[in-house]
Design an enzyme around this catalytic site. Structure first.
Site, mmCIF file in Angstrom:
data_model
loop_
_atom_site.group_PDB
_atom_site.id
_atom_site.type_symbol
_atom_site.label_atom_id
_atom_site.label_comp_id
_atom_site.label_asym_id
_atom_site.label_seq_id
_atom_site.Cartn_x
_atom_site.Cartn_y
_atom_site.Cartn_z
ATOM 1 N N GLN A 137 0.045 6.529 10.389
ATOM 2 C CA GLN A 137 1.207 7.404 10.211
ATOM 3 C C GLN A 137 0.967 8.376 9.058
ATOM 4 O OE1 GLN A 137 3.381 3.480 9.978
ATOM 5 N NE2 GLN A 137 5.058 4.828 10.510
ATOM 6 N N PRO A 167 3.152 -6.294 1.527
ATOM 7 C CA PRO A 167 3.669 -6.973 0.333
ATOM 8 C C PRO A 167 4.953 -7.755 0.598
ATOM 9 C CG PRO A 167 3.618 -4.577 0.016
ATOM 10 C CD PRO A 167 3.153 -4.839 1.407
ATOM 11 N N HIS A 185 1.037 11.374 13.213
ATOM 12 C CA HIS A 185 1.964 12.337 12.610
ATOM 13 C C HIS A 185 1.247 13.610 12.138
ATOM 14 C CE1 HIS A 185 5.043 8.908 11.688
ATOM 15 N NE2 HIS A 185 4.976 9.228 12.962
#
Ligand code: ZN
Length: 251
Positions: free
Chosen positions: A104, A222, A122
């Site tokens: 992306q 994360p 993108h």
């Protein structure tokens, strides 16, 4: 930090890899994420203004404003270098029989690290396309960070648009077709998702479909996401820590 032994064992049988990345991978290079805590769009007022400036609607009415917003993004990213996560994905590509990377990110850092088969769904922050004659081009980063007005086409003098997909715009058909072919028609042995909260269906679905088909699926993030309960292995931590371990275990 170690990989689960079952994952290390499973990696030995992997010949083809489909990787999917998002802003989390570039954040470790100092590029701010768009959404999420501390992201560009997290500030309600500035975020709304930025999203509005980077929309197809604004491009058609006021391309200078869109280009200034693109220049602002480029300034925030200036000086960013590929990090350990980018390098690790390029290493996996060199080792794998077949590799594809769906990203992306529009910053070009995967390509700078040596990744070759990249679907930048993108687009790219330095790419341009003429809105009149359709000619594709590239802007130098130095020109982009100082941009005040929409650049013009060398061939026909028409206004250029950014080569990145703007808010409210469709994804490029040719890249969607490549995604279909690489992730669905020739489903990789391993689908690896890193550094993306995977909110867009076209980002999450290749991993969901691969998991259902019994392929090896790994997520590195994360924090837990909607994908974490679906993939075979969720590795909680930064991409820059886990991807080099994955690359090192890859034969
Ligand atoms: Zn033109």
């Amino acid at each position: 930090m170690e990989l689960p032994p079952a994952l290390v064992e499973a990696l030995r049988r992997v010949r083809s890899v489909g990787a999917i990345t998002g802003a989390g991978v570039s954040r470790e290079s100092g590029i701010p994420t768009y959404r999420g805590e501390g992201g560009i769009y997290d500030d309600p007022e500035e975020g709304d203004r930025t999203v509005d400036a980077l929309s197809g609607h604004t491009l058609s009415r006021d391309p200078d404003r869109t280009w200034r917003a693109v220049g602002d993004l480029a300034r925030r990213a200036s000086g960013a270098r590929p990090n350990a996560a980018h390098e690790a994905l390029a290493e996996i590509e060199r080792k794998a029989e077949r590799f594809v990377l769906l990203t992306q990110n529009v910053d070009g850092l995967h390509q700078a690290a040596g990744s070759r088969n990249v679907i930048d769904i993108h687009g790219s922050i330095t790419a341009t396309r003429c809105m009149v004659c359709g000619l594709d081009g590239e802007l130098e980063r130095e020109a982009l960070v100082a941009i005040e007005r929409a650049p013009r086409c060398d061939a026909c003098g028409g206004v250029l648009r950014p080569g990145a997909v703007l808010f409210g715009e469709m994804l490029p058909v040719d890249k969607v077709e490549r995604l279909q072919e690489e992730f669905y028609e020739r489903m990789p042995d391993l689908v690896l998702v890193a550094g993306t909260s995977a909110l867009f269906p076209y980002i999450a679905e290749p991993a969901v479909v691969a998991a259902r088909a019994g392929r090896l699926t790994v997520e590195v993030n994360p924090e837990r996401t909607l994908l974490s309960g679906v993939v075979g292995h969720f590795l909680e931590g930064p991409a820059g820590d886990y991807l080099p371990l994955l690359a090192g275990s890859f034969q």
